[in-house]
Design an enzyme around this catalytic site. Structure first.
Site, PDB file in Angstrom:
ATOM      1  N   GLU B  60       0.806  -1.222   0.000  1.00 10.62           N
ATOM      2  CA  GLU B  60       0.000   0.000   0.000  1.00 10.62           C
ATOM      3  C   GLU B  60       0.836   1.268   0.000  1.00 10.62           C
ATOM      4  O   GLU B  60       0.441   2.278  -0.598  1.00 10.62           O
ATOM      5  CB  GLU B  60      -0.957   0.006   1.196  1.00 10.62           C
ATOM      6  CG  GLU B  60      -2.168  -0.899   1.032  1.00 10.62           C
ATOM      7  CD  GLU B  60      -1.873  -2.370   1.250  1.00 10.62           C
ATOM      8  OE1 GLU B  60      -0.754  -2.703   1.697  1.00 10.62           O
ATOM      9  OE2 GLU B  60      -2.748  -3.206   0.974  1.00 10.62           O
ATOM     10  N   GLN B  82      -7.635  -1.707  -0.884  1.00 16.47           N
ATOM     11  CA  GLN B  82      -8.692  -2.732  -0.897  1.00 16.47           C
ATOM     12  C   GLN B  82      -9.733  -2.544   0.220  1.00 16.47           C
ATOM     13  O   GLN B  82     -10.928  -2.741  -0.010  1.00 16.47           O
ATOM     14  CB  GLN B  82      -8.049  -4.111  -0.811  1.00 16.47           C
ATOM     15  CG  GLN B  82      -8.908  -5.198  -1.383  1.00 16.47           C
ATOM     16  CD  GLN B  82      -8.072  -6.424  -1.736  1.00 16.47           C
ATOM     17  OE1 GLN B  82      -7.602  -7.129  -0.855  1.00 16.47           O
ATOM     18  NE2 GLN B  82      -7.877  -6.658  -3.010  1.00 16.47           N
ATOM     19  N   HIS B 129     -11.665  -5.165   8.541  1.00 17.04           N
ATOM     20  CA  HIS B 129     -12.388  -4.867   7.292  1.00 17.04           C
ATOM     21  C   HIS B 129     -13.567  -3.927   7.530  1.00 17.04           C
ATOM     22  O   HIS B 129     -14.426  -3.799   6.670  1.00 17.04           O
ATOM     23  CB  HIS B 129     -12.873  -6.160   6.634  1.00 17.04           C
ATOM     24  CG  HIS B 129     -11.767  -7.003   6.064  1.00 17.04           C
ATOM     25  ND1 HIS B 129     -10.855  -7.669   6.851  1.00 17.04           N
ATOM     26  CD2 HIS B 129     -11.415  -7.285   4.779  1.00 17.04           C
ATOM     27  CE1 HIS B 129     -10.011  -8.324   6.081  1.00 17.04           C
ATOM     28  NE2 HIS B 129     -10.328  -8.113   4.818  1.00 17.04           N
TER      29      HIS B 129
END
Ligand SMILES: Cc1ncc(C[n+]2csc(CCOP(=O)(O)OP(=O)(O)O)c2C)c(N)n1
Ligand SMILES: Cc1ncc(C[n+]2csc(CCOP(=O)(O)OP(=O)(O)O)c2C)c(N)n1
Ligand SMILES: [Mg+2]
Ligand SMILES: [Mg+2]
Lengths: 369, 326, 326, 369
Positions: B60, B82, B129
């Site tokens: 990243e 993501q 997430h």
């Protein structure tokens, strides 16, 4: 463990190039460019120019006329080799010791002084549209270098992006991320590690157990090689080859240039806390400027008259830059908002107004500083 | 004109941008053949080629750094992270470089990049997430942080972000990626950045929110309406820089304000809004500003995520509290 | 008992910690033989050996990650980040792991680490060496963020941070590292975390601040005193979690509040304090809360840094504004 | 360029170990441990156990009884090899496919199910005090592994820290930072790269131009080697050697275990979007369980009765874990505050109270979830 069960699946070698030895004697085949006295003298001039600048910059800092400064003393051949090999339309992403390359690429001495004088205008590079300003956060420019190289590749431009960083910087993750993608995408990119043996007080061997820094390239599956960074002929030679490979679409190269940081890390550092002066003195014998001087004296009739003339020219040039630097009026405080976004968002207008008002008040009262 | 979801609108905006300018480049992890883990880039590589829509190595920091490098060359990189839970390695690049290149070079080099990431909880996803850490980016001078909450705004704001001459972090509320459909004309028209969107007019209380929470907030407004409470609902949309004028004007009318966000409360963007209300709108406030937010604890794994995130009930309770007081 | 500076007190606290527990380990860039670029670790490697005081490779993510690993084994790592401008690579480790290990493992694994960094502007340092981005860390659940503003507090709070069973980011106001001296008894006594320190009692207005800004704030209080304005001055010290009780109690008495910090205003820690005042102290406020802060632009290089940072004059002006109103 | 000017300064080789080939035939010298039928059957049992668990876990997800799950199908030999070679007092830092190692180390199947069921209690590891929970943010556990290894070294403990990560993870900077310090400080540490050829949809060759992942070790100056990750004997062998080196103070090792991800990345993924099933089918021929089965059938009288018994035992064990998982009452919502700090700061008490109150309200009214 016996040998049968283990199959060798990959082999690698790291090579080292030196063309001019410590005594200024040729120890390898002369590259084409180095046959010309003019070319060598040009390299010599820029190294002397860089050192003259460096000496003056340290003096400015010591006399309170400039902020912290990082010297390139002893590393001139690396930087000048890089700068001399690049084309103007290439992009250089320098750290804070690449004056030798920057001057050749059109960055003004007065700009570098302004930068260390605490003024953003020192990064405007009026005569160098392509290059990135000095990168302070270590290794962060390597991923950027990959992005720039990708833009060049996408547009089919015969240009190369070059980032330069230190031995210490090879420990930082973004360095690896950058060289890895350079390999994966076969980018037109050259990464030069200026191994000056120190990261502030931390010696090269404390950074990594790797026996060379060039071998870091193996992790990325790209060519890596060592060069004597105090030999400007070898430096330029290796750099020219790497640039040519990159420009022709043959992919990136990692170059480890071996040199030595002769000064403190910066003027804010005191190297005597962590290294012996005797070791530094030993490295004086490897001086890149002396070395080339011996060679051009022996082979190209370089003499004391020319030497004196050169020093005078350089001194005058530096003096002019210093005057320009010292005479620059400070930027109005409210300009701190003027390049934040293309257009200042409404939300910030009142802050800018406040700074402008306070700045004017201050000017009316005491002086700025 | 088809009705599409937010995720389809995101896709449509990128396709439009790719179509309109050769400078637009899309990249990130799994954005190529796979079309992104949420399908934001579905079909784009097939249509625009592997040079312009491409998978990166898993890194990243690299993604952000490359976007900066590309942008400095005049490309218009649109990079995907993501999940917001993996955006942290980009921070050094964003705060040290993306936000500063123009300033540092006195306008010589600019950084027109977009960093997209799905954010927020509520989809029963694994650890990391479900993050909402937009406040970290909202604190960075030189950045824009934009969050759409409907298909129309996803399309129009993403185009605006791509066209913007400065760096934009574009956060997509993944819980509502497929929750609603709207007719979206693929006309390439950007919506304005730096302004709030008025989702509903009301007179009794101002509800300020963004992202997926617009959903709960509008639901709360519906229920409150039935109880005779009229809510002004504002979608902040660009959370950096803040359009406080719209919020202050609304509060000047209603005298009451409830701020709703999913992120942890302390030093969230709600704090900034509440602080500015206290600075500039104190005299119009009939009751203390309420914040209905995620709690100041780790976003729990999904068994408890609904207990963490603001619910319609919590919003209604906060509104009632502002109505009770003063 | 000698009078010592803040930087000497930091050094003394680490020496005491090393002396008292074999679990304390000091590491970072240049902290060994060089004793740190500010000399915070001066002499420690010589006294406690290269196993316990050691230089790391140049890699901040690594430094934070190793601290977490060591802490998980029951060591008490005290890691130095050379300047706050280089702290960003630690964020992923801090927000994903340091703050979560205890929670994630339901108390099985803990993370008693300290991440020290000098922060703030005003020393005419190069680019990136003058950052105040404490708000980023203050937003992270599970973390403590501690900032001393005197030699006594530097000593006592750093010992407290090292003894704390949870992760602490310890930010040292480098501008005042050597500005004042105090007698500090090397008695190993920690000061309490999670509470504000009252620097000065007053009745007309509450001044809330931390770090180097305590200096300007106290100066402002002095000048205001001469003009007949009595200031309560609070050093927040632990900016995460916040001791709002002390601040609210003070504002309940004074009815006025000015918050002073060096960091950019938007989404700074001042916003949280102002927001909580608006939530819980609205009815005691006679005037809007004022924030005197760094501006929402890039901290300029040093020629203009004094125009960026809050000055005594700006603080006085803000206090007068709160006195004028209502 | 001629050769004279370049001196070779470093040479490297990467080796590959396979002991059992695809047909289950011995192709290298049998390591000592593998002479014992018991040892091999233990490895076999754990691989079958892991696969039985895996199949059931996928079924739980598919029937809505669990959240997203990441399968270890096809990679059992890597994980079982690692777990079987480690000592209990070592520390494992796993990613999300290391069930084979975790089970051997005392992590309960029900804990893994709880984890994927969205419950932090699945990381409490009641019978495994040492290991770190599953790391989701890729490669972030490698620096932590170095810190743990440093603690072991400092305390002179004969323990080793082992981190396992994927091929994709080798692109991330912290991986390099971690292995570099492991070399620099000669830490008792083993890093295993489970090269399953895919990082979600991104194939191994897109990650890096490096011809092997083992050679990433060269950047750190540490030994790096490849092993057939579908050969559990080789895997355990290589792992034992690396652990022994680390334990005896001889420093870290990087192991690239070559295997194949047979399932979708996770149950949330659909691999048919980006890879051909035929390629996956080809890899079935390399199956690690089949391979060892052939060997023990041929050499240690493994028969269908034993095979069936094993499958029954494993199925029963998995069923018990599933029941335990499904019967776990949800944690009270306010427990989200209970392990945030050792002691809840006063500032958070009112938030905890609110969650508790709302939780009780909800329980009174509708049910939880
Ligand atoms: C990310 C980051 N960490 C720390 C620093 C502070 N710092 C500045 S220069 C330096 C040492 C760099 O060493 P090296 O890469 O060898 O370059 P050299 O200074 O020797 O040219 C350090 C630690 C920084 N600038 N950026
Ligand atoms: C820092 C970070 N970025 C992105 C992700 C999302 N993600 C989860 S797994 C994965 C691919 C990992 O590939 P690899 O390392 O090869 O491991 P594998 O899944 O194949 O075992 C990605 C991109 C993540 N978890 N962490
Ligand atoms: Mg160096
Ligand atoms: Mg993989």
């Amino acid at each position: 463990m016996t040998n049968e069960e283990k199959k060798c699946v990959a082999q690698f070698e790291i090579h080292y190039t030196q063309l001019l030895n410590q005594q200024g004697e040729l120890v390898g085949p002369l590259p084409e460019f180095a046959a010309s006295a003019e070319a060598l003298i040009a390299l010599y001039r820029t190294m002397v120019q860089t050192r003259t600048f460096d000496t003056k910059a340290i003096a400015l800092q010591r006399t309170g006329k400039m902020g912290t400064y990082s010297s390139s003393l002893g590393q001139e051949a690396v930087s000048v080799g890089i700068g001399s090999a690049m084309r103007f339309e290439d992009v250089l992403l320098p750290t804070y010791r690449e004056y030798g390359a920057q001057f050749q690429r059109g960055v003004a001495m007065s700009e570098i002084l302004r930068y260390w004088g605490g003024d953003e205008r020192g990064m405007a590079y009026q005569h160098q549209p392509h290059d990135m300003p000095i990168t302070v956060p270590i290794a962060t420019h390597v991923p950027q270098c990959a992005g720039i190289a990708y833009a060049m590749k996408l547009r089919n431009e015969p240009r190369v992006a070059v980032s330069v960083l230190g031995d210490g910087a090879t420990s930082k993750g973004d360095f690896y991320e950058g060289i890895n993608v350079a390999g994966a995408w076969q980018l037109p990119m050259v990464v030069v590690v200026t191994n000056n043996q120190w990261a502030i007080s931390v010696p090269r061997d404390v950074q990594t157990h790797a026996q060379t820094l060039a071998q870091k390239a193996i992790a990325a599956g790209i060519p890596g090689e060592q060069v004597d960074g105090n030999d400007v002929i070898a430096m330029r030679h290796v750099m020219l080859n790497a640039l040519e490979r990159a420009r022709s679409g043959a992919g990136p190269t990692l170059i480890e240039a071996i040199t030595y940081r002769m000064h403190d890390h910066t003027t804010a550092d005191d190297a005597s806390r962590y290294r012996e002066q005797t070791v530094v003195d030993e490295h004086k014998l490897l001086d890149p400027i002396e070395r080339l001087k011996k060679y051009i004296t022996a082979h190209h009739n370089w003499d004391e008259t020319q030497e004196n003339e050169l020093h005078e020219t350089c001194a005058a040039e530096v003096e002019a830059a210093v005057s320009s630097y010292l005479e620059t009026p400070p930027a109005p405080p409210e300009t701190m908002f003027d390049h934040l976004y293309e257009t200042l968002p409404d939300a910030l207008q009142s802050q800018r107004d406040e700074v402008e008002r306070l700045g004017k008040q201050k000017q009316g009262g005491d002086d700025n500083g | 004109m088809a009705e599409i979801t937010i995720i389809e609108a995101v896709n449509l905006a990128m396709a439009r941008a790719l179509e309109n300018s050769p400078d637009v480049i899309i990249f990130g992890e799994d954005v190529g053949l796979n079309g992104g883990v949420f399908r934001a880039t579905d079909g784009l590589q097939q249509r625009y080629g592997t040079d312009r829509v491409l998978d990166t190595p898993l890194a990243e920091t690299l993604i952000a750094g490359m976007a900066i490098g590309m942008a400095s060359q005049g490309l218009r990189p649109v990079a995907e992270i993501q999940f917001m839970g993996f955006i942290y390695p980009t921070i050094e690049q964003m705060i040290c470089h993306a936000t500063r290149l123009r300033n540092r070079s006195r306008g010589r080099i600019t950084c027109p990049m977009v960093l997209r990431a799905p954010y927020g909880g509520g989809i029963h996803a694994p650890e990391h997430h479900s993050e909402s850490t937009e406040a970290i980016f909202a604190h960075m001078p030189g950045l824009r942080v934009v969050i759409p909450s409907s298909p129309l705004r996803a399309y129009g704001l993403l185009l605006a972000a791509i066209q913007d001459p400065d760096p934009v972090v574009f956060l997509e509320p993944k819980r509502i990626y497929r929750m609603m459909k709207q007719e979206v004309a693929d006309d390439g028209e950007a919506l304005p950045l730096d302004v709030c969107f008025q989702l509903r007019d009301g007179t009794d209380v101002t509800l300020v929110t963004w992202g997926a929470m617009t959903h709960e907030t509008l639901q709360a407004a519906d229920q409150l309406e039935a109880e005779g409470v009229s809510c002004d609902v504002i979608d902040v949309a660009t959370i950096k820089p803040l359009d406080m004028e719209t919020i202050l004007n609304s509060v000047a009318r209603t005298g009451r304000c409830v701020i709703v966000h999913e992120a942890a409360r302390t030093c969230g963007v709600g704090a900034e809004i509440a602080a500015q209300l206290a600075e500039h709108g104190l005299l119009s406030l009939f009751a203390p500003v309420q914040r209905v937010t995620g709690y100041d604890t780790i976003m729990p794994m999904f068994k408890l995520e609904n207990d963490y995130m603001p619910s319609t009930d919590r919003i209604i309770a906060a509104v009632k509290k502002t109505l009770e007081e003063a």
